[in-house]
Write an enzyme that holds these catalytic residues in place. Structure first.
Site, PDB file in Angstrom:
ATOM      1  N   LYS A  54       0.935  -1.083  -0.124  1.00  0.00           N
ATOM      2  CA  LYS A  54       0.058   0.118   0.047  1.00  0.00           C
ATOM      3  C   LYS A  54       0.758   1.495   0.062  1.00  0.00           C
ATOM      4  CE  LYS A  54      -3.847  -2.509   2.400  1.00  0.00           C
ATOM      5  NZ  LYS A  54      -4.399  -2.671   3.352  1.00  0.00           N
ATOM      6  N   GLN A  98      -4.376  -1.324   9.662  1.00  0.00           N
ATOM      7  CA  GLN A  98      -4.523  -2.659   9.015  1.00  0.00           C
ATOM      8  C   GLN A  98      -5.115  -3.798   9.971  1.00  0.00           C
ATOM      9  OE1 GLN A  98      -3.454  -3.350   5.962  1.00  0.00           O
ATOM     10  NE2 GLN A  98      -3.901  -5.462   5.931  1.00  0.00           N
ATOM     11  N   ASP A 121     -11.251   2.700   3.977  1.00  0.00           N
ATOM     12  CA  ASP A 121     -11.453   1.446   3.976  1.00  0.00           C
ATOM     13  C   ASP A 121     -13.047   1.089   3.827  1.00  0.00           C
ATOM     14  OD1 ASP A 121      -9.692  -0.677   4.081  1.00  0.00           O
ATOM     15  OD2 ASP A 121      -9.186  -0.225   6.093  1.00  0.00           O
TER      16      ASP A 121
END
Ligand code: GUN
Length: 299
Positions: A54, A98, A121
């Site tokens: 990422k 994460q 997200d």
């Protein structure tokens, strides 16, 4: 005739080129670049690998990238304080925590602490609600489902009126992709069935599918005889089934398998995503797309 392989790496590359052009234009016109913070707690190898990719992609696009690597024993209070600082930071447009988090941290509390307008997200309940409502309400479609939708559309597979069967009911993939594909719009309009571990006859449902999306997390769950000839098969599974030595680096790397028996399925399906190289690269690409959208919304 063997199935067309849906190449997630190639589709990702072309979307990233589109995003890069937009980032460059934004920098020239407004002197602003999208800002993404990646928050990693501990050193779970899969999480480290995802976050590294990422960060690399964000930097290649010219984003402002902030890495927050936290000790595995960071307290929940300190992690929440970090999220709140990122909420307040005007140079940050997207916050990525994460998952999974260590057991001593309440994952839900952390997700709830993220400003919904920076939740790239799409996991915050406000964004889950917006996704269910559909239309102009949607801010951040969750990245893996958004990548799946994009792969289907860019492969030229018809979604309008299609029978879509989703195997798996997770909050990250199964539930959101079902919601997205049943929306009333030209990128959806499908008839969606969600099946799961308690479904009585999985095979019978799968055999009806024009588009079969499998996100169960069980290697080889879907057998070739469950696939309708010509079906578009989207395999979201990333199952580590062993290790091998990489011929390129000489280091051990995971052997990955999807939820579908790929070699057998490709003889029956009309199109199919490989593992790796199918859905995986799209998740990161859609995260970048959401972060850029967040930056543009702030202007
Ligand atoms: N862990 C596995 N997939 C994801 C994802 O899409 N987002 C976050 N934040 N964590 C993950």
């Amino acid at each position: 005739m063997p199935a067309t392989i849906i190449d997630g790496v190639a589709v990702s590359r072309s979307i990233l080129a589109e995003l890069k052009a937009e980032v460059d234009a934004l920098r020239s016109s407004h002197g602003v670049v999208p800002g993404l913070v990646t928050i990693l707690v501990g050193e779970n190898p899969a999480s480290v690998s995802y976050v590294t990719r990422k960060i690399k992609t964000a930097l290649e696009l010219g984003f402002h990238e902030v890495q927050e690597n936290c000790d595995p024993d960071i307290s929940e209070a300190d992690l929440l304080a970090l999220v709140r600082r990122c909420n307040e930071d005007p140079s940050i447009h997207g916050i990525l925590v994460q998952l999974p988090l260590p057991d001593h941290i309440d994952e839900q509390k952390v997700i709830y602490a993220i400003d919904p307008d920076k939740d790239v997200d799409g996991f915050h309940p406000v964004n889950v609600g917006r996704l269910v409502l559909g239309g102009d309400e949607v801010r951040f479609p969750p990245c893996t489902p958004a990548g799946i939708q994009e792969l289907i559309i860019r492969s030229g597979v018809e979604l309008n009126g299609a029978e879509v069967v989703v195997v798996g009911r997770s909050n990250i993939v199964g539930k959101p992709i079902a919601n997205m594909l049943l929306q009333k719009n030209a990128r959806a309009n499908a008839t969606v069935t969600v099946v799961h571990t308690r479904t009585r006859d999985l095979a019978a449902h799968c055999r009806r599918a024009d588009i079969l999306i499998v996100a169960a997390g069980v290697a080889g769950l879907v057998k070739p005889e469950w696939i309708r000839p010509g079906c578009c098969v989207i395999d979201v599974g990333v199952n580590r089934v062993g290790e091998k030595i990489s011929s390129r680096t000489g280091k051990p790397v995971a052997i990955l398998r999807g939820d579908v028996d790929f070699e057998a399925a490709r003889e029956i399906a009309g199109s199919i995503t490989p593992v790796p190289g199918g859905v995986g690269p799209m998740t990161i690409t859609m995260l970048m797309k959401n972060t850029l959208a967040s930056c543009k919304a702030r202007l």
